[in-house]
Design a protein around this motif. Sequence first.
Motif, mmCIF file in Angstrom:
data_model
loop_
_atom_site.group_PDB
_atom_site.id
_atom_site.type_symbol
_atom_site.label_atom_id
_atom_site.label_comp_id
_atom_site.label_asym_id
_atom_site.label_seq_id
_atom_site.Cartn_x
_atom_site.Cartn_y
_atom_site.Cartn_z
ATOM 1 N N TYR A 152 0.835 -1.212 0.000
ATOM 2 C CA TYR A 152 0.000 0.000 0.000
ATOM 3 C C TYR A 152 0.867 1.259 0.000
ATOM 4 O O TYR A 152 0.593 2.224 -0.728
ATOM 5 C CB TYR A 152 -0.911 -0.017 1.217
ATOM 6 C CG TYR A 152 -1.720 1.250 1.393
ATOM 7 C CD1 TYR A 152 -2.679 1.629 0.464
ATOM 8 C CD2 TYR A 152 -1.519 2.070 2.502
ATOM 9 C CE1 TYR A 152 -3.417 2.787 0.625
ATOM 10 C CE2 TYR A 152 -2.258 3.236 2.667
ATOM 11 C CZ TYR A 152 -3.205 3.583 1.726
ATOM 12 O OH TYR A 152 -3.934 4.724 1.891
ATOM 13 N N ALA A 153 1.932 1.255 0.809
ATOM 14 C CA ALA A 153 2.787 2.430 0.914
ATOM 15 C C ALA A 153 3.422 2.779 -0.433
ATOM 16 O O ALA A 153 3.663 3.949 -0.730
ATOM 17 C CB ALA A 153 3.878 2.201 1.964
ATOM 18 N N THR A 154 3.683 1.780 -1.261
ATOM 19 C CA THR A 154 4.276 2.029 -2.579
ATOM 20 C C THR A 154 3.235 2.421 -3.615
ATOM 21 O O THR A 154 3.383 3.401 -4.333
ATOM 22 C CB THR A 154 5.038 0.778 -3.062
ATOM 23 O OG1 THR A 154 6.126 0.511 -2.156
ATOM 24 C CG2 THR A 154 5.604 0.991 -4.459
ATOM 25 N N LEU A 155 2.123 1.687 -3.683
ATOM 26 C CA LEU A 155 1.148 1.900 -4.757
ATOM 27 C C LEU A 155 0.313 3.152 -4.575
ATOM 28 O O LEU A 155 -0.243 3.671 -5.539
ATOM 29 C CB LEU A 155 0.242 0.670 -4.878
ATOM 30 C CG LEU A 155 0.938 -0.637 -5.255
ATOM 31 C CD1 LEU A 155 -0.082 -1.749 -5.425
ATOM 32 C CD2 LEU A 155 1.768 -0.483 -6.523
ATOM 33 N N LYS A 156 0.185 3.660 -3.339
ATOM 34 C CA LYS A 156 -0.619 4.877 -3.150
ATOM 35 C C LYS A 156 0.159 6.126 -3.554
ATOM 36 O O LYS A 156 -0.436 7.183 -3.748
ATOM 37 C CB LYS A 156 -1.060 5.002 -1.691
ATOM 38 C CG LYS A 156 0.040 5.421 -0.725
ATOM 39 C CD LYS A 156 -0.501 5.701 0.655
ATOM 40 C CE LYS A 156 0.599 6.179 1.603
ATOM 41 N NZ LYS A 156 0.097 6.523 2.937
ATOM 42 N N ASN A 157 1.483 6.020 -3.677
ATOM 43 C CA ASN A 157 2.333 7.158 -4.033
ATOM 44 C C ASN A 157 2.604 7.128 -5.534
ATOM 45 O O ASN A 157 3.205 6.182 -6.036
ATOM 46 C CB ASN A 157 3.651 7.074 -3.254
ATOM 47 C CG ASN A 157 4.545 8.272 -3.499
ATOM 48 O OD1 ASN A 157 4.948 8.519 -4.631
ATOM 49 N ND2 ASN A 157 4.864 9.004 -2.443
ATOM 50 N N PRO A 158 2.137 8.136 -6.298
ATOM 51 C CA PRO A 158 2.272 8.088 -7.761
ATOM 52 C C PRO A 158 3.703 7.899 -8.253
ATOM 53 O O PRO A 158 3.940 7.135 -9.184
ATOM 54 C CB PRO A 158 1.715 9.447 -8.205
ATOM 55 C CG PRO A 158 0.781 9.855 -7.108
ATOM 56 C CD PRO A 158 1.418 9.343 -5.843
#
Length: 308
Positions: free
Chosen positions: A54-60
């Motif tokens: 989540y921490a990676t995919l939520k950040n464009p």
Amino acid sequence: MANSHDYYSALGIPHDANLDQIKKAYRKLARQHHPDMSKAKDSEARFKEVAEAYATLKNPEKRAAYDELLANPPMHRPSGSPQRSHAAGSQDSPFADMDFEDILASMGHGPQRARNKQAPAAGRDFEDTVHIDVVQAHTGTTLNLDLTGGAITRSLEVKIPAGVIDGQKIRLRGMGGDGLRGGPKGDMYLHIQFKPHPDWRVDKHDLYFELLLSPWEAVLGADIAVATPDGAKVLTVPAGTHSGSKLRLRKCGLATATGGRGDLYANARIEVPPHPTARELELFKELAQLSTFSPRDRSTRTTHTKTP
């Protein structure tokens, strides 16, 4: 690529998932695998995997780098093997000579190299959105919130100060992720959003509403009780007010963070009786015969904009 690093599979979402789908999948899985709620032996590892995804995919920016890595995985060559030649019109992946863990570490995730093991690291900052009504923004309020960020789920009592505005971001120091090796905790950022109000439109600390007037109130003037954040106040409507006039009650809007006040604005709109009585019709006919006013005659019209 190893499944343990397939963030899309970890969240059970397609590669073209939007941010809302990512958040929804994360919240569901975070609750399902939280060690305090799940009895499964691998719950803690699964929870951390979901949080990392989540921490990676939520950040464009991080997601774009990760997608590039998926599309062009590193080429692991045996020691001493020759470098790949560049065919005409082709390019090596920008990740071709990078280790997967180096890429994750550069994005703020994954295991750190041994050289960094002794260095303190600050905890992650988390963000969430809270919805409050206009009166809560005016007076301030205390909310009991269940906030989820990264690998942390906690219940907090949060004090919202009087004077916040729609869209403001509040920083809660030390309410983010735990620091590593003695590093400070991260912060929690709350985005304030106002719930829609049935009567008022909010513009920062000013309030706007539509004031309906009868024809005789508009012509003769009137004192009308109107709602404000502090209760009913009397608004004086000047004689001769027309539709579209803007009337103001000074310092009857929302409180500001510095102790001031916004204003309350009334947009006047004249309404005619939908079902006039026989007597009312008689009086309107008499007025029509006596009056010299015509809204289509410029010589009989004047413009009124009153600000009490």
